[in-house]
Design a protein around this motif. Structure first.
Motif, PDB file in Angstrom:
ATOM      1  N   GLU A   1       0.072   2.604   6.209  1.00 20.94           N
ATOM      2  CA  GLU A   1       1.275   2.242   5.456  1.00 20.94           C
ATOM      3  C   GLU A   1       2.546   2.630   6.193  1.00 20.94           C
ATOM      4  OE1 GLU A   1       3.507   3.386   1.263  1.00 20.94           O
ATOM      5  OE2 GLU A   1       1.322   3.530   1.385  1.00 20.94           O
ATOM      6  N   PHE A   2       2.537   3.795   6.832  1.00 20.30           N
ATOM      7  CA  PHE A   2       3.731   4.278   7.525  1.00 20.30           C
ATOM      8  C   PHE A   2       3.649   3.900   8.998  1.00 20.30           C
ATOM      9  CE2 PHE A   2       3.800   6.758   3.716  1.00 20.30           C
ATOM     10  CZ  PHE A   2       5.137   6.977   3.446  1.00 20.30           C
ATOM     11  N   GLY A   3       4.500   2.961   9.393  1.00 20.83           N
ATOM     12  CA  GLY A   3       4.580   2.567  10.789  1.00 20.83           C
ATOM     13  C   GLY A   3       5.642   3.368  11.519  1.00 20.83           C
ATOM     14  N   PRO A   4       5.842   3.118  12.823  1.00 18.27           N
ATOM     15  CA  PRO A   4       6.845   3.856  13.605  1.00 18.27           C
ATOM     16  C   PRO A   4       8.246   3.763  13.014  1.00 18.27           C
ATOM     17  CG  PRO A   4       5.389   2.595  15.046  1.00 18.27           C
ATOM     18  CD  PRO A   4       5.076   2.164  13.648  1.00 18.27           C
ATOM     19  N   THR A   5       8.621   2.594  12.488  1.00 18.01           N
ATOM     20  CA  THR A   5       9.961   2.437  11.923  1.00 18.01           C
ATOM     21  C   THR A   5      10.135   3.295  10.676  1.00 18.01           C
ATOM     22  OG1 THR A   5      10.111   0.173  12.760  1.00 18.01           O
ATOM     23  CG2 THR A   5      11.622   0.788  10.999  1.00 18.01           C
ATOM     24  N   ASP A   6       9.130   3.332   9.811  1.00 23.52           N
ATOM     25  CA  ASP A   6       9.214   4.150   8.599  1.00 23.52           C
ATOM     26  C   ASP A   6       9.350   5.623   8.953  1.00 23.52           C
ATOM     27  OD1 ASP A   6       8.551   1.978   6.579  1.00 23.52           O
ATOM     28  OD2 ASP A   6       6.783   1.896   7.854  1.00 23.52           O
ATOM     29  N   LEU A   7       8.590   6.073   9.939  1.00 29.94           N
ATOM     30  CA  LEU A   7       8.651   7.468  10.352  1.00 29.94           C
ATOM     31  C   LEU A   7       9.997   7.798  10.976  1.00 29.94           C
ATOM     32  CD1 LEU A   7       5.060   7.891  11.868  1.00 29.94           C
ATOM     33  CD2 LEU A   7       5.865   8.542   9.582  1.00 29.94           C
ATOM     34  N   GLU A   8      10.561   6.831  11.690  1.00 31.49           N
ATOM     35  CA  GLU A   8      11.873   7.059  12.307  1.00 31.49           C
ATOM     36  C   GLU A   8      12.957   7.234  11.245  1.00 31.49           C
ATOM     37  OE1 GLU A   8      14.835   5.081  15.692  1.00 31.49           O
ATOM     38  OE2 GLU A   8      12.947   4.106  15.138  1.00 31.49           O
ATOM     39  N   TRP A   9      12.872   6.428  10.178  1.00 29.59           N
ATOM     40  CA  TRP A   9      13.847   6.570   9.099  1.00 29.59           C
ATOM     41  C   TRP A   9      13.703   7.922   8.404  1.00 29.59           C
ATOM     42  CZ3 TRP A   9      17.985   4.162   9.343  1.00 29.59           C
ATOM     43  CH2 TRP A   9      18.086   2.795   9.596  1.00 29.59           C
ATOM     44  N   LEU A  10      12.476   8.352   8.142  1.00 26.68           N
ATOM     45  CA  LEU A  10      12.269   9.634   7.472  1.00 26.68           C
ATOM     46  C   LEU A  10      12.740  10.794   8.340  1.00 26.68           C
ATOM     47  CD1 LEU A  10       8.763   9.003   5.862  1.00 26.68           C
ATOM     48  CD2 LEU A  10      10.979   9.126   4.697  1.00 26.68           C
ATOM     49  N   HIS A  11      12.493  10.696   9.636  1.00 31.05           N
ATOM     50  CA  HIS A  11      12.969  11.743  10.551  1.00 31.05           C
ATOM     51  C   HIS A  11      14.494  11.773  10.558  1.00 31.05           C
ATOM     52  CE1 HIS A  11      13.196  14.373  14.029  1.00 31.05           C
ATOM     53  NE2 HIS A  11      14.001  13.491  14.606  1.00 31.05           N
ATOM     54  N   ALA A  12      15.124  10.587  10.568  1.00 33.10           N
ATOM     55  CA  ALA A  12      16.581  10.530  10.555  1.00 33.10           C
ATOM     56  C   ALA A  12      17.142  11.146   9.275  1.00 33.10           C
ATOM     57  CB  ALA A  12      17.042   9.082  10.695  1.00 33.10           C
ATOM     58  N   LEU A  13      16.494  10.869   8.124  1.00 38.35           N
ATOM     59  CA  LEU A  13      16.943  11.449   6.855  1.00 38.35           C
ATOM     60  C   LEU A  13      16.845  12.970   6.893  1.00 38.35           C
ATOM     61  CD1 LEU A  13      17.848  11.058   3.904  1.00 38.35           C
ATOM     62  CD2 LEU A  13      15.422  10.926   3.285  1.00 38.35           C
ATOM     63  N   HIS A  14      15.774  13.484   7.463  1.00 39.50           N
ATOM     64  CA  HIS A  14      15.604  14.940   7.583  1.00 39.50           C
ATOM     65  C   HIS A  14      16.723  15.539   8.420  1.00 39.50           C
ATOM     66  CE1 HIS A  14      13.682  18.827   8.118  1.00 39.50           C
ATOM     67  NE2 HIS A  14      13.841  18.693   9.421  1.00 39.50           N
ATOM     68  N   GLU A  15      17.072  14.884   9.519  1.00 33.55           N
ATOM     69  CA  GLU A  15      18.119  15.400  10.392  1.00 33.55           C
ATOM     70  C   GLU A  15      19.477  15.352   9.692  1.00 33.55           C
ATOM     71  OE1 GLU A  15      17.824  16.809  13.422  1.00 33.55           O
ATOM     72  OE2 GLU A  15      15.660  16.699  13.058  1.00 33.55           O
ATOM     73  N   VAL A  16      19.737  14.277   8.946  1.00 30.35           N
ATOM     74  CA  VAL A  16      21.014  14.152   8.244  1.00 30.35           C
ATOM     75  C   VAL A  16      21.147  15.232   7.180  1.00 30.35           C
ATOM     76  CG1 VAL A  16      22.317  12.702   6.630  1.00 30.35           C
ATOM     77  CG2 VAL A  16      21.343  11.704   8.700  1.00 30.35           C
ATOM     78  N   GLU A  17      20.117  15.441   6.373  1.00 27.40           N
ATOM     79  CA  GLU A  17      20.174  16.441   5.310  1.00 27.40           C
ATOM     80  C   GLU A  17      20.256  17.847   5.863  1.00 27.40           C
ATOM     81  OE1 GLU A  17      17.872  14.111   1.694  1.00 27.40           O
ATOM     82  OE2 GLU A  17      16.773  15.583   2.885  1.00 27.40           O
TER      83      GLU A  17
ATOM     84  N   ALA B   1      19.725   5.606   0.080  1.00 27.93           N
ATOM     85  CA  ALA B   1      19.005   5.708  -1.183  1.00 27.93           C
ATOM     86  C   ALA B   1      17.586   5.173  -1.040  1.00 27.93           C
ATOM     87  CB  ALA B   1      19.756   4.950  -2.276  1.00 27.93           C
ATOM     88  N   LEU B   2      17.411   4.105  -0.258  1.00 24.95           N
ATOM     89  CA  LEU B   2      16.085   3.525  -0.051  1.00 24.95           C
ATOM     90  C   LEU B   2      15.186   4.490   0.707  1.00 24.95           C
ATOM     91  CD1 LEU B   2      14.134   1.100  -0.167  1.00 24.95           C
ATOM     92  CD2 LEU B   2      15.173   0.290   1.969  1.00 24.95           C
ATOM     93  N   VAL B   3      15.702   5.111   1.765  1.00 24.06           N
ATOM     94  CA  VAL B   3      14.899   6.052   2.556  1.00 24.06           C
ATOM     95  C   VAL B   3      14.607   7.313   1.747  1.00 24.06           C
ATOM     96  CG1 VAL B   3      14.791   7.371   4.697  1.00 24.06           C
ATOM     97  CG2 VAL B   3      15.859   5.117   4.685  1.00 24.06           C
ATOM     98  N   THR B   4      15.567   7.754   0.943  1.00 22.16           N
ATOM     99  CA  THR B   4      15.339   8.924   0.087  1.00 22.16           C
ATOM    100  C   THR B   4      14.253   8.631  -0.939  1.00 22.16           C
ATOM    101  OG1 THR B   4      17.655   9.615   0.354  1.00 22.16           O
ATOM    102  CG2 THR B   4      16.425  10.561  -1.490  1.00 22.16           C
TER     103      THR B   4
END
Length: 199
Positions: free
Chosen positions: A82-98, A37-40
């Motif tokens: 604002e968006f560091g490597p960790t933030d981008l990794e979470w967003l990429h992971a969310l894209h892959e999951v969805e 929910a946080l990453v979304t």
């Protein structure tokens, strides 16, 4: 002109434990609904995960001075991205999951995993329909459940329309993926002879 840089670190509160991607972030997003929910929310609002947690970027200011007079002629302040490597990794992971998640809520790789095939004696997972409930005898059974608010709503609509109430209105049968002991292991354990008692 002379140049002077001044770095002003912002207050950066410690991130809550367990927010850094560890191992497979896609797996963590499927197992932790709060994290997902946080990453979304980060994706939908355009804010980084760490920004939503109270992080603020640090600022670096460069000053330009006139060498002849020594007076300040200009200054430029640059904020940390604002968006560091960790933030981008979470967003990429969310894209892959969805992208991989089916309408049933499970990943396609999980739904088609041979290790969840009930016909295989060595499989370790099962898909069970219903909500786990404990019987008075202490056994766990999976039973359907009702969304009472939805049931009342549908019955109200039926009454207004003069229709018969649907006895299954609000019925929910959630599906759970659970780990089980393979049938082959249970058979081997039953066949193992017990040691005779010592004389």
């Amino acid at each position: 002109m002379g140049r002077l840089e001044h770095h002003q670190p912002a207050d950066q509160p410690q991130r809550p434990a367990g927010v850094e991607p560890a191992g497979a972030p896609e797996k963590r997003l499927t197992e932790d609904p709060t994290l997902r929910a946080l990453v979304t929310l980060s994706r939908d609002t355009g804010r980084s995960v760490r920004k939503l947690q109270g992080w603020e970027p640090s600022a670096r200011t460069s000053y330009e001075y006139d060498e002849a007079t020594g007076r300040l002629s200009s200054s430029t302040t640059t904020l940390e991205p604002e968006f560091g490597p960790t933030d981008l990794e979470w967003l990429h992971a969310l894209h892959e999951v969805e992208r991989e998640q089916g309408s049933h809520g499970f990943l396609i790789s999980e739904a088609t995993d041979p290790d969840a095939d009930p016909d295989r004696p060595d499989s370790h997972y099962r898909f069970l329909a219903g909500t786990p409930q404990t019987t008075p005898e202490g056994d766990v059974v999976f039973s359907p459940t009702y969304d009472l608010a939805e049931r009342v709503k549908q019955h109200y609509i039926s009454d207004i329309r003069g229709e018969d109430r649907d006895p299954h209105a609000g019925l929910i049968v959630p599906v759970h993926r659970v780990r089980v002991e393979p049938r082959s292991a249970r058979k081997r354990r039953r066949r193992t002879p017990t040691s005779p008692p010592p004389e």
